[in-house]
Design a protein around this motif. Structure first.
Motif, PDB file in Angstrom:
ATOM      1  N   LEU C 174       0.977  -1.372   0.076  1.00 27.54           N
ATOM      2  CA  LEU C 174      -0.088  -0.062   0.091  1.00 27.54           C
ATOM      3  C   LEU C 174       0.808   1.213   0.141  1.00 27.54           C
ATOM      4  CD1 LEU C 174      -3.047   1.016   0.313  1.00 27.54           C
ATOM      5  CD2 LEU C 174      -2.506   1.004   2.879  1.00 27.54           C
ATOM      6  N   PHE C 175       1.903   1.174   0.881  1.00 27.52           N
ATOM      7  CA  PHE C 175       2.948   2.338   0.828  1.00 27.52           C
ATOM      8  C   PHE C 175       3.550   2.564  -0.477  1.00 27.52           C
ATOM      9  CE2 PHE C 175       5.880   5.205   2.618  1.00 27.52           C
ATOM     10  CZ  PHE C 175       7.016   4.837   1.859  1.00 27.52           C
ATOM     11  N   LEU C 176       3.816   1.530  -1.093  1.00 25.86           N
ATOM     12  CA  LEU C 176       4.549   1.852  -2.396  1.00 25.86           C
ATOM     13  C   LEU C 176       3.574   2.519  -3.492  1.00 25.86           C
ATOM     14  CD1 LEU C 176       6.695  -1.644  -3.139  1.00 25.86           C
ATOM     15  CD2 LEU C 176       7.545   0.716  -2.539  1.00 25.86           C
ATOM     16  N   GLY C 177       2.242   2.162  -3.331  1.00 22.60           N
ATOM     17  CA  GLY C 177       1.384   2.762  -4.305  1.00 22.60           C
ATOM     18  C   GLY C 177       1.071   4.156  -3.851  1.00 22.60           C
ATOM     19  N   ALA C 178       1.267   4.294  -2.629  1.00 25.35           N
ATOM     20  CA  ALA C 178       1.075   5.610  -2.141  1.00 25.35           C
ATOM     21  C   ALA C 178       2.153   6.541  -2.530  1.00 25.35           C
ATOM     22  CB  ALA C 178       0.990   5.993  -0.533  1.00 25.35           C
ATOM     23  N   MET C 179       3.308   6.100  -2.448  1.00 24.68           N
ATOM     24  CA  MET C 179       4.543   6.938  -3.070  1.00 24.68           C
ATOM     25  C   MET C 179       4.457   6.964  -4.517  1.00 24.68           C
ATOM     26  SD  MET C 179       6.789   7.876  -0.980  1.00 24.68           S
ATOM     27  CE  MET C 179       8.220   8.131  -2.156  1.00 24.68           C
ATOM     28  N   ASN C 180       4.079   6.015  -5.303  1.00 25.28           N
ATOM     29  CA  ASN C 180       4.192   6.111  -6.795  1.00 25.28           C
ATOM     30  C   ASN C 180       2.941   7.601  -7.044  1.00 25.28           C
ATOM     31  OD1 ASN C 180       5.874   4.775  -7.955  1.00 25.28           O
ATOM     32  ND2 ASN C 180       4.566   2.838  -7.862  1.00 25.28           N
ATOM     33  N   GLY C 181       1.795   7.304  -6.333  1.00 26.11           N
ATOM     34  CA  GLY C 181       0.907   8.404  -6.424  1.00 26.11           C
ATOM     35  C   GLY C 181       1.274   9.746  -6.281  1.00 26.11           C
ATOM     36  N   PHE C 182       2.118   9.947  -5.161  1.00 23.77           N
ATOM     37  CA  PHE C 182       2.648  11.264  -4.727  1.00 23.77           C
ATOM     38  C   PHE C 182       3.598  11.748  -5.649  1.00 23.77           C
ATOM     39  CE2 PHE C 182       3.103  14.252  -1.270  1.00 23.77           C
ATOM     40  CZ  PHE C 182       4.126  14.900  -1.641  1.00 23.77           C
ATOM     41  N   VAL C 183       4.466  10.859  -6.315  1.00 22.61           N
ATOM     42  CA  VAL C 183       5.260  11.599  -7.148  1.00 22.61           C
ATOM     43  C   VAL C 183       4.683  11.447  -8.478  1.00 22.61           C
ATOM     44  CG1 VAL C 183       7.330  10.432  -6.003  1.00 22.61           C
ATOM     45  CG2 VAL C 183       6.368   9.415  -7.999  1.00 22.61           C
ATOM     46  N   LEU C 184       3.642  10.977  -9.000  1.00 21.27           N
ATOM     47  CA  LEU C 184       3.153  11.068 -10.116  1.00 21.27           C
ATOM     48  C   LEU C 184       2.226  12.246 -10.395  1.00 21.27           C
ATOM     49  CD1 LEU C 184       2.635   7.323 -11.182  1.00 21.27           C
ATOM     50  CD2 LEU C 184       4.232   9.051 -12.229  1.00 21.27           C
ATOM     51  N   PHE C 185       1.355  12.697  -9.280  1.00 22.54           N
ATOM     52  CA  PHE C 185       0.243  13.558  -9.537  1.00 22.54           C
ATOM     53  C   PHE C 185       0.781  14.883  -9.306  1.00 22.54           C
ATOM     54  CE2 PHE C 185      -3.845  11.574 -10.264  1.00 22.54           C
ATOM     55  CZ  PHE C 185      -3.522  10.374  -9.872  1.00 22.54           C
ATOM     56  N   HIS C 186       0.290  15.815  -9.746  1.00 26.77           N
ATOM     57  CA  HIS C 186       0.789  17.334  -9.718  1.00 26.77           C
ATOM     58  C   HIS C 186      -0.346  18.223  -8.935  1.00 26.77           C
ATOM     59  CE1 HIS C 186       4.294  18.751 -12.016  1.00 26.77           C
ATOM     60  NE2 HIS C 186       4.733  17.407 -11.410  1.00 26.77           N
ATOM     61  N   ASP C 187      -1.452  17.551  -8.432  1.00 23.52           N
ATOM     62  CA  ASP C 187      -2.472  18.290  -7.867  1.00 23.52           C
ATOM     63  C   ASP C 187      -2.423  18.263  -6.414  1.00 23.52           C
ATOM     64  OD1 ASP C 187      -5.046  18.683  -6.564  1.00 23.52           O
ATOM     65  OD2 ASP C 187      -5.720  19.093  -8.792  1.00 23.52           O
ATOM     66  N   LEU C 197      -1.549   9.294   3.546  1.00 25.86           N
ATOM     67  CA  LEU C 197      -1.525   7.785   3.451  1.00 25.86           C
ATOM     68  C   LEU C 197      -0.212   7.208   3.915  1.00 25.86           C
ATOM     69  CD1 LEU C 197      -3.153   5.151   2.972  1.00 25.86           C
ATOM     70  CD2 LEU C 197      -2.358   5.794   0.569  1.00 25.86           C
ATOM     71  N   THR C 198       0.835   8.019   3.359  1.00 25.78           N
ATOM     72  CA  THR C 198       2.331   7.380   3.807  1.00 25.78           C
ATOM     73  C   THR C 198       2.477   7.554   5.445  1.00 25.78           C
ATOM     74  OG1 THR C 198       3.198   9.600   3.614  1.00 25.78           O
ATOM     75  CG2 THR C 198       3.432   8.147   1.552  1.00 25.78           C
ATOM     76  N   THR C 199       1.759   8.483   5.874  1.00 29.34           N
ATOM     77  CA  THR C 199       1.711   8.784   7.530  1.00 29.34           C
ATOM     78  C   THR C 199       1.206   7.591   8.007  1.00 29.34           C
ATOM     79  OG1 THR C 199       1.663  11.266   7.371  1.00 29.34           O
ATOM     80  CG2 THR C 199       1.150  10.492   9.573  1.00 29.34           C
ATOM     81  N   LEU C 200       0.026   7.245   7.379  1.00 30.62           N
ATOM     82  CA  LEU C 200      -0.762   6.124   8.008  1.00 30.62           C
ATOM     83  C   LEU C 200       0.013   4.692   7.940  1.00 30.62           C
ATOM     84  CD1 LEU C 200      -3.383   5.014   9.272  1.00 30.62           C
ATOM     85  CD2 LEU C 200      -4.138   4.683   7.039  1.00 30.62           C
ATOM     86  N   CYS C 201       0.692   4.643   6.774  1.00 35.69           N
ATOM     87  CA  CYS C 201       1.425   3.379   6.614  1.00 35.69           C
ATOM     88  C   CYS C 201       2.778   3.315   7.580  1.00 35.69           C
ATOM     89  CB  CYS C 201       2.070   3.331   5.141  1.00 35.69           C
ATOM     90  SG  CYS C 201       0.655   3.008   4.052  1.00 35.69           S
ATOM     91  N   SER C 202       3.403   4.412   7.714  1.00 34.85           N
ATOM     92  CA  SER C 202       4.279   4.499   8.621  1.00 34.85           C
ATOM     93  C   SER C 202       3.920   4.056  10.071  1.00 34.85           C
ATOM     94  CB  SER C 202       5.117   6.122   8.740  1.00 34.85           C
ATOM     95  OG  SER C 202       6.065   6.013   9.706  1.00 34.85           O
ATOM     96  N   PHE C 203       2.883   4.731  10.514  1.00 30.48           N
ATOM     97  CA  PHE C 203       2.531   4.340  11.829  1.00 30.48           C
ATOM     98  C   PHE C 203       1.923   3.102  11.900  1.00 30.48           C
ATOM     99  CE2 PHE C 203      -0.106   4.731  15.758  1.00 30.48           C
ATOM    100  CZ  PHE C 203      -1.134   4.160  15.569  1.00 30.48           C
ATOM    101  N   LEU C 204       1.226   2.357  10.914  1.00 32.07           N
ATOM    102  CA  LEU C 204       1.007   1.039  11.086  1.00 32.07           C
ATOM    103  C   LEU C 204       2.354  -0.108  11.209  1.00 32.07           C
ATOM    104  CD1 LEU C 204      -1.873   0.908   8.870  1.00 32.07           C
ATOM    105  CD2 LEU C 204      -2.124   0.709  11.150  1.00 32.07           C
ATOM    106  N   LEU C 205       3.237   0.428  10.437  1.00 29.06           N
ATOM    107  CA  LEU C 205       4.306  -0.202  10.138  1.00 29.06           C
ATOM    108  C   LEU C 205       5.406  -0.182  11.428  1.00 29.06           C
ATOM    109  CD1 LEU C 205       5.298  -0.308   6.460  1.00 29.06           C
ATOM    110  CD2 LEU C 205       4.621  -2.111   7.706  1.00 29.06           C
ATOM    111  N   ILE C 206       5.525   1.026  11.774  1.00 26.74           N
ATOM    112  CA  ILE C 206       6.412   1.040  13.230  1.00 26.74           C
ATOM    113  C   ILE C 206       5.809   0.360  14.355  1.00 26.74           C
ATOM    114  CG2 ILE C 206       7.181   2.815  14.835  1.00 26.74           C
ATOM    115  CD1 ILE C 206       7.191   4.858  12.770  1.00 26.74           C
ATOM    116  N   GLY C 207       4.484   0.465  14.398  1.00 23.33           N
ATOM    117  CA  GLY C 207       3.909  -0.346  15.539  1.00 23.33           C
ATOM    118  C   GLY C 207       3.550  -1.850  15.344  1.00 23.33           C
ATOM    119  N   HIS C 208       4.135  -2.450  14.377  1.00 25.01           N
ATOM    120  CA  HIS C 208       3.834  -3.591  14.018  1.00 25.01           C
ATOM    121  C   HIS C 208       3.918  -4.750  14.684  1.00 25.01           C
ATOM    122  CE1 HIS C 208       3.344  -7.040  11.048  1.00 25.01           C
ATOM    123  NE2 HIS C 208       4.551  -7.557  11.743  1.00 25.01           N
TER     124      HIS C 208
END
Lengths: 283, 149, 641
Positions: C174-187, C197-208
């Motif tokens: 999911l995080f990889l998808g969020a990253m790709n989205g961030f760098v491709l979109f311009h809005d 979304l990356t913040t959420l992924c980071s939170f979930l993974l740190i607390g894994h």
């Protein structure tokens, strides 16, 4: 930067000549200052040849790798300087040699090498920022990092960068491992931690590190010629004068500890460098 | 090839690096040895450098008798010196145990532990005699030295 | 179908599909493995294909605008709801407050937006987007590959049952998808969703791991990144008020509707969001705490990709503020970060924390370059971004392999690692060498950075000091790995194949890219900055040359290769030479590094590195660096108000 095999060989030969000459005269001058006669001028050459002919004793095989790399990068850094490459690049290449010397010393298990290696790291920590700032000063004054521009600069840089000159002399003292900065490995007659960072290198490996040191000293002395690029004898008087000053200070002072060295380099050295840089940057 | 080897042998004689080990002497010989480094005798003229590290040394200069405690140390230091190397035993104690020969804790001479190349008698020998001994040792080194383990 | 659309869609949807498959179908290890490998391979293929198609622009079809807008709002709501849920679950007032602030900001914003018809920005694939996509997809995929055996080991070691790996890999993809989205979109509104979304992924993974420490650090990461989220929302509002559009390029180029102030406030707020995301001072705490997560998480999020978002975004914004006070303040903040993080790394003995501080340090250098905002500085930042991502991922992965073997993260426990894990130790050594020494890419970037920043005196002084500190802590670690008195021959240890594949590809890739760096710069990176800043560097004789400096990459690489061969030969000869113990005053015993001590007992030689706690220890430096960071932050914001 165009060159051929002849340039490379000539550069290497020149570096060895300058470095061994400096090393030999160093010992003679030190001896005379101590009311002794001292060894012959070619003594460092005799030492290196003798070491090359000794049996190879290995504490950790990786020391061979590191000693070889140290020599090759020291020679490469000198070569880049002589073939007029980029000053910052020369700095980064010589840092490779210094790092591998430390890694090789840490690879053996002796406490002497270990502490010597850490002190060598602290010495690097002391002189590296100073070197970078001296090079930045040269860039601010001449607009370029490239040695071909610096060597051809019409005006002597010494008048515009006197403090940076002193800072470079300070860095030379640390690089040459002269008192009060002979913490990590002291030359010859003096000992510190037996032989500090060089303790567990022996025979041919020690010869390689000695030749690497010769190139390093040649490079540092060569940097002083940049302060008087306008040709003539002044260009070569400066390195000789500074070298003599460093040896004089060596014989007049005792060893400091790393706190003093780091404090003086990052306090006084940095201060002088910043003052000079601000001054150049303004004008 | 042989010319190179002869050249290197000559260089060995011109650059002897000394390790000085005191095997339990009264320090009389040690003082005389250290006097050789002073400006009056100045052995650095011969390229002699006084080291503390066997890994860098060519010549082992010993003083004192050997006792059971440090015979292993002496052997270790000798083993840690790279070939070619030579040993110079300085003082009567190093030759045979000197006046302490019959003491209970004295092994009695360096050559009971390691092979010796030059013996410098005296108690203590004069610096000139020590320098003479070292020069003799150099001749041995230049002649190929001892490659033994 | 247009291949450009195809690959873009694959890049964004494949990870989401993979994530869903992992969570719902990933019960069995082989299915999970297949999903991860397939998604990774697809991402790599798509990224490389996109490289061939670039540069291009895709506009969002008018018919899709409304559905996308609704999806966006739903995503925003879901994310904020998730944050509120976790804030409530763990009773964390800070998270609740910050999330409510973000929600309020968004509500105000949407209220404004619905009253004007702004077209959403499209997808722009230029050199910078391509670079980020390549980094995210290739490095991310390799890290996920290595995570497969790592997590098996991890769960076996901690006795985790039933396996939580489906959730783990789901969130990673999911995080990889969020990253790709961030760098491709311009809005900006799309960017906000992916940012959170990356913040959420980071939170979930740190607390894994669900330990007390993990949960606490995850919450800290969440509230600090929420601060960044608040800054992002406010920046978004100001940007819209300033330019009337949410399209990134448009926002920078449009005439400023309300004068300079709003425009620069927007930039400063977005800049602060970037600084928080990249863990610059005084927000470094969350990244340090994130090191308790399993190492693939640290490799993926906290060194190569997520923390690079800040750098990437400011690179995008850079053409908007050349020569401004904001740039000056940013340069100071970045170089301060470089110096302070390097100092803190010197005082650390925990391997992962050293890597974390090194990451913060390098990010600071990149921010300093962005602050200076000239063509060569931005080029340096881009180069550093690419190479640092690859190398740091490799270092984290090798530390992960090491930590699983020796069950410790402390550098002191890695002393003499060469005896037990020779190949991993050598790979780590190679990584360290490629990080700090020429002719490799990170050093090329650092060289370019120093030459670019040279006129900015405070910044270059801090960079010079930081550079020296950097060499110290890396060289110390490299030596410790080899520190083995017996220095024996080489018998490669056993590791899972995927680990070797990941480490090998990253290492060899970094080396190959370093040699090819001049051409990568000329063809790929310089064109990004050429339109706005001109070209500073030219490729001459296999090296990069500019008016002020020259770096002969190819000749140096050849020299390095020859040197490596010669040194390896010397090493080979040394294996056959006579071995002696190290010098221990003649008291060495027969075995190992031990000597005969009092009462003839054998005493082991014990050594410990200098960590210089009293100068560089965390407790000593933290108050000062946090103060410094806070002052510089105030400078950034205050300068524009």
């Amino acid at each position: 930067m165009s060159f051929g095999a002849l340039h490379v060989l000539g550069g290497l030969a020149g570096g060895l000549l300058v470095g061994f000459l400096a090393a030999g005269l160093d010992r003679i001058l030190t001896a005379r200052l101590q009311s002794r006669i001292g060894p012959p001028l070619l003594q460092p050459v005799y030492d290196v040849v003798k070491l090359l002919g000794k049996e190879a004793l290995i504490v950790n095989a990786w020391q061979a790798f590191c000693a070889c790399t140290t020599l090759l990068t020291a020679a490469l850094a000198w070569l880049l300087f002589v073939l007029q490459s980029d000053l910052l690049l020369v700095f980064f290449v010589q840092a490779v040699g210094a790092v591998f010397l430390v890694v090789g010393a840490l690879a053996s298990g002796s406490p002497y090498s270990h502490i010597g290696a850490h002190r060598e790291l602290l010495q690097m920590l002391s002189y590296e920022p100073l070197l970078i700032l001296v090079f930045i000063g040269m860039y601010l004054e001449t607009g370029s990092f490239r040695l071909e521009v610096l060597f051809a600069w019409p005006r002597p840089l010494l008048w515009r960068m006197p403090f940076l000159f002193l800072v470079l002399a300070f860095a030379l003292g640390i690089k040459m491992r002269k008192s009060p900065f002979d913490l990590s490995a002291c030359h010859h007659a003096h000992q510190e931690l037996v032989r500090g960072v060089l303790t567990d290198y022996s025979g041919p490996l020690l010869a390689l590190t000695e030749i690497a040191h010769v190139f390093e000293v040649a490079l540092m002395l060569g940097l002083f010629t940049l302060f008087w690029p306008g040709g003539g004898v002044g260009r070569f008087l400066l390195p000789v004068a500074v070298w003599a000053l460093v040896i004089g200070v060596d014989n007049a002072t005792s060893r400091s500890n790393w706190r003093w060295m780091l404090g003086t380099a990052w306090g006084l050295g940095l201060g002088l460098a910043i003052v000079n840089l601000v001054w150049i940057g303004q004008g | 090839m042989r010319a190179l080897r002869r050249f290197i042998d000559r260089m060995r004689a011109k650059s002897p690096w000394l390790l000085h080990f005191d095997c339990g002497s009264c320090n009389g010989c040690d003082i005389e040895i250290l006097a050789c480094l002073t400006p009056i005798y100045d052995v650095e003229r011969f390229g002699i450098v006084h080291l503390g590290n066997p890994l860098h040394a060519d010549l082992l200069l010993t003083s004192g008798t050997v006792n059971p405690r440090n015979r292993k140390v002496l052997a270790n230091l000798y083993a840690q010196m790279p070939a070619p190397k030579a040993v110079v035993a300085v003082g009567a104690c190093g030759l045979s145990g000197g006046v302490f020969r019959d003491a209970y804790n004295v092994v009695g001479g360096i050559d009971r532990v390691i092979p010796v190349d030059v013996y410098v008698p005296g108690c203590p020998p004069r610096p000139e005699a020590i320098i003479d001994g070292v020069v003799l040792g150099l001749q041995k080194l230049a002649g190929g030295g001892r490659g033994g383990r | 179908m247009d291949p450009r659309v195809l690959w873009t869609v694959v890049l964004m949807l494949a990870p989401f599909a993979g994530a869903a498959s992992c969570v719902f179908l990933g019960r069995s290890p082989s299915a999970r493995r297949a999903v991860v490998l397939a998604t990774g391979a697809l991402l790599i293929a798509a990224a490389l294909a996109l490289l061939g198609e670039a540069p291009f622009r895709l506009e969002i079809h008018p018919g899709l605008r409304a559905p996308l807008g609704i999806t966006l709002m739903a995503a925003d709501a879901a994310l904020l709801a998730a944050f509120l849920y976790y804030g409530a679950k763990y009773r964390h007032a800070g998270i609740l407050l910050l999330t409510l602030l973000q929600a309020a900001g968004l509500a105000v914003f949407k209220g404004v937006l619905t009253h004007s018809a702004a077209a959403p920005g499209g997808i722009v694939v230029d050199g910078l987007a391509c670079l980020m996509v390549l980094v995210v997809s290739i490095v991310g995929a390799l890290i996920c590959f290595q995570a497969l055996p790592y997590m098996d080991n991890h769960e076996r070691h901690y006795g985790v049952s039933p396996s939580r790996q489906p959730r783990f890999f789901g969130v990673m993809l999911l995080f990889l998808g969020a990253m790709n989205g961030f760098v491709l979109f311009h809005d900006l509104s799309f960017l906000y969703v992916f940012f959170e979304l990356t913040t959420l992924c980071s939170f979930l993974l740190i607390g894994h791991d669900r330990t007390h420490l993990a949960v606490r650090n995850a919450l800290r990461a969440l509230w600090m990144n929420s601060l960044g989220g608040v800054a992002f929302v406010l920046g978004m509002i100001e940007a819209f008020r300033s330019s009337g559009t949410l399209d990134l390029a448009g926002a920078l180029a449009a005439p400023r509707l309300e004068g300079d102030a709003t425009y620069f406030v927007a930039l400063a707020l977005l800049g602060i969001a970037c600084l928080v995301k990249s863990a610059q001072f005084p927000f470094q705490g969350w990244l340090l705490g994130a090191m308790v997560a399993p190492t693939p998480v640290s490799a993926l999020l906290h060194s190569s990709t997520m923390v690079k978002i800040g750098v990437y975004f400011l690179l995008r914004l850079a053409p908007g503020f050349p020569g401004s006070f904001l740039g000056q303040a940013l340069a100071l903040a970045g170089s301060f970060g470089f110096l302070a993080a390097a100092g803190l790394a010197v005082g650390q003995s925990n391997g992962k924390k050293v890597l974390a501080y090194s990451t913060i340090s390098n990010l600071g250098l990149m921010f300093a370059c962005i602050g200076v905002n000239t063509g060569s500085a931005l080029l340096a930042a881009t180069l550093l971004l690419a190479f640092h991502a690859v190398l740091k991922a490799m270092l984290f992965l090798s530390v992960g392999a090491i930590e699983q073997h020796i069950e410790s993260r402390d550098i002191e426990d890695m002393r003499g690692l060469y005896t037990t894990m020779p190949l991993t130790a050598l790979i780590t050594l190679a990584g360290v060498v490629m990080m700090i020494l020429p002719p490799f890419g990170v050093l090329l970037g650092k060289w370019m950075a120093i030459e670019a920043v040279a006129r900015h005196l405070p910044a270059v002084v801090m960079i010079a000091l930081g550079s020296a500190l950097t060499v110290l802590y890396w060289a110390r670690w490299a030596g410790t790995l080899l520190s083995d008195p017996l220095g024996g021959r080489f018998h490669a240890e056993r590791q899972p194949a995927l680990t070797w594949i990941a480490l090998g590809s990253l290492g060899l890739g970094a080396a190959a890219l370093s040699v090819a760096a001049p051409w990568i710069v000329e063809r790929g990176l310089a064109p990004i900055w050429h339109p706005a800043y001109g070209t500073a560097y030219a490729v001459v004789a296999g090296g990069l040359e500019s008016a002020t400096g020259a770096f002969a990459v190819l000749p140096l690489s050849l020299a390095a290769a020859c040197g490596l061969a010669l040194s390896a030969f010397a090493l080979h000869r040394a294996f056959g030479a006579r071995r002696v113990p190290p010098y221990l005053s003649g008291l060495q015993t027969g075995e190992g590094a031990s000597f005969r001590g009092p009462l003839q007992q054998a005493v082991r030689v014990a050594a410990r590195n200098y960590y210089l706690d009293r100068l560089f220890g965390e407790d000593r430096l933290n108050p000062w660096v946090n103060l410094g960071g806070a002052i510089l932050l105030t400078l950034i914001l205050g300068g524009v108000l």
